[in-house]
Write a protein that holds these residues in place. Structure first.
Motif, PDB file in Angstrom:
ATOM      1  N   GLU A 172       0.832  -1.209   0.000  1.00 26.05           N
ATOM      2  CA  GLU A 172       0.000   0.000   0.000  1.00 26.05           C
ATOM      3  C   GLU A 172       0.863   1.254   0.000  1.00 26.05           C
ATOM      4  OE1 GLU A 172      -4.197  -1.297   1.898  1.00 26.05           O
ATOM      5  OE2 GLU A 172      -2.590  -0.973   3.352  1.00 26.05           O
ATOM      6  N   GLU A 173       1.928   1.237   0.785  1.00 28.55           N
ATOM      7  CA  GLU A 173       2.827   2.399   0.806  1.00 28.55           C
ATOM      8  C   GLU A 173       3.512   2.571  -0.551  1.00 28.55           C
ATOM      9  OE1 GLU A 173       4.837   0.847   4.358  1.00 28.55           O
ATOM     10  OE2 GLU A 173       4.452   2.787   5.297  1.00 28.55           O
ATOM     11  N   ALA A 174       3.920   1.462  -1.152  1.00 28.54           N
ATOM     12  CA  ALA A 174       4.569   1.528  -2.475  1.00 28.54           C
ATOM     13  C   ALA A 174       3.597   2.072  -3.521  1.00 28.54           C
ATOM     14  CB  ALA A 174       5.067   0.149  -2.882  1.00 28.54           C
ATOM     15  N   ASN A 175       2.351   1.599  -3.482  1.00 25.73           N
ATOM     16  CA  ASN A 175       1.369   2.038  -4.477  1.00 25.73           C
ATOM     17  C   ASN A 175       0.965   3.501  -4.285  1.00 25.73           C
ATOM     18  OD1 ASN A 175       1.411  -0.395  -5.758  1.00 25.73           O
ATOM     19  ND2 ASN A 175      -0.472  -1.180  -4.822  1.00 25.73           N
TER      20      ASN A 175
ATOM     21  N   MET B  75      -7.523   0.914  -7.941  1.00 23.72           N
ATOM     22  CA  MET B  75      -6.275   1.140  -7.225  1.00 23.72           C
ATOM     23  C   MET B  75      -5.139   0.428  -7.945  1.00 23.72           C
ATOM     24  SD  MET B  75      -7.810   1.076  -3.425  1.00 23.72           S
ATOM     25  CE  MET B  75      -9.191   0.100  -3.990  1.00 23.72           C
ATOM     26  N   LYS B  76      -3.915   0.796  -7.650  1.00 22.80           N
ATOM     27  CA  LYS B  76      -2.782   0.159  -8.335  1.00 22.80           C
ATOM     28  C   LYS B  76      -2.767  -1.343  -8.061  1.00 22.80           C
ATOM     29  CE  LYS B  76       1.203   1.988  -9.297  1.00 22.80           C
ATOM     30  NZ  LYS B  76       1.095   2.441 -10.694  1.00 22.80           N
ATOM     31  N   ASN B 175      -4.258   4.334   3.496  1.00 26.36           N
ATOM     32  CA  ASN B 175      -3.606   3.370   4.384  1.00 26.36           C
ATOM     33  C   ASN B 175      -2.115   3.647   4.546  1.00 26.36           C
ATOM     34  OD1 ASN B 175      -5.977   2.081   4.898  1.00 26.36           O
ATOM     35  ND2 ASN B 175      -5.641   0.393   3.483  1.00 26.36           N
ATOM     36  N   ALA B 176      -1.479   4.110   3.471  1.00 28.04           N
ATOM     37  CA  ALA B 176      -0.046   4.430   3.556  1.00 28.04           C
ATOM     38  C   ALA B 176       0.197   5.554   4.557  1.00 28.04           C
ATOM     39  CB  ALA B 176       0.491   4.826   2.190  1.00 28.04           C
ATOM     40  N   ALA B 177      -0.811   6.402   4.744  1.00 27.23           N
ATOM     41  CA  ALA B 177      -0.682   7.522   5.680  1.00 27.23           C
ATOM     42  C   ALA B 177      -1.474   7.265   6.966  1.00 27.23           C
ATOM     43  CB  ALA B 177      -1.169   8.809   5.020  1.00 27.23           C
TER      44      ALA B 177
END
Lengths: 190, 190
Positions: A172-175, B75-76, B175-177
């Protein structure tokens, strides 16, 4: 001042005892499919299922080597799918982390704690730390470029001469940053 | 200088003609389940399946109102699951975007282009833009706080008096944040 990126999918680290419960026979040997970025570690062909009352997730990959405590690392989206929550933690900081059931055809283990969402971090050697002017436990930022460029804050430095230099983030962080494995991005100090 | 966050899951905007192909009868009325952050828009009970040769994703929610062109926003991670790719684009910038098949029990449409990963953006009125000292099309940054704090770069400003103030990101970015819907974060100008 650049660090290569390693992108992790959900995975599990097992103790020898838990592996003995899950796999077909004691001291079962995992089958390597891919070396990881850190020395002596590999992803195995073997996967487990993790389960919570609301739902389950299959294909959670087992990593080698076995360790002192069993630890499940998932993405935040997985916790939503499972219908539970898990704290954002560094590896092995498992006190009061989330409970989860781990299933493999032969056996099942009930972890009272052990499931986390990994806190992003950078592995490096003592020499790397001197080059980067950082120390173990320090929080730094990493700046990326491209169509979804951003600056990750809350990146923990972890120093050991048994480490290879890389920054661990999850899918998720990468995307969110449109990053790929082995991209190299800039470590910045305030 | 703070903007509320709106987190989007994968979804589809349809034309009236494509809706007529997919649903049971012409001018079929969508069933509202939730208002969206933008005025007059809602998420409907109806979902479609999107499909690419390698695999498919169900439960892609249809949004109201119908529009001039059909657009699928994923999403990616979804593109990896489908085994294809999709560019990071602003809404309605669909030229050379990804092809995709859209399926609903009654019908099927083959889009030669129309699937994108949404570029993060902030909707605001003309009065908001004056308050924030920004203009339509400008790229800004947004700083978040918390356990996974970061600074999103490449955030596009979109100004119209038909908009409500909010920043649109997808689940992976949220989610990354470690963000939640309606968190309010700081817009920063270089």
């Amino acid at each position: 001042m650049r660090v290569p990126i390693w992108v992790s999918n959900r995975h599990i680290h097992l103790t020898q005892a838990d592996a003995n419960t899950l796999f077909w026979w004691p001291n079962y040997e995992l089958t390597k499919i891919k070396n990881l970025s850190q020395p002596w570690q590999f992803a195995s062909e073997e996967c487990v299922i993790i389960k919570w009352p609301k739902s389950e997730i299959a294909k959670v990959r087992v990593l080698w080597p076995y360790r002192k405590q069993t630890q499940v690392e998932v993405m935040k989206w997985d916790t939503i799918k499972l219908g539970t929550d898990a704290p954002i933690r560094e590896s092995w900081d498992l006190k009061w982390s989330a409970p989860i059931t781990v299933i493999w055809p032969k056996g099942q283990i009930e972890l009272k704690e052990g499931m986390i969402v990994a806190k992003r971090h950078i592995h490096m050697t003592v020499a790397d730390a001197q080059n980067f002017w950082v120390e173990n436990g320090q929080i730094v930022k990493v700046r990326t470029n491209g169509e979804r460029s951003l600056v990750f804050d809350e990146v923990v430095i972890r120093v050991s001469d048994s480490f290879a230099l890389d920054m661990h983030i999850d899918i998720e962080e990468a995307n969110a940053a449109a990053l790929k494995q082995w991209d190299r991005w800039e470590l910045i100090l305030d």
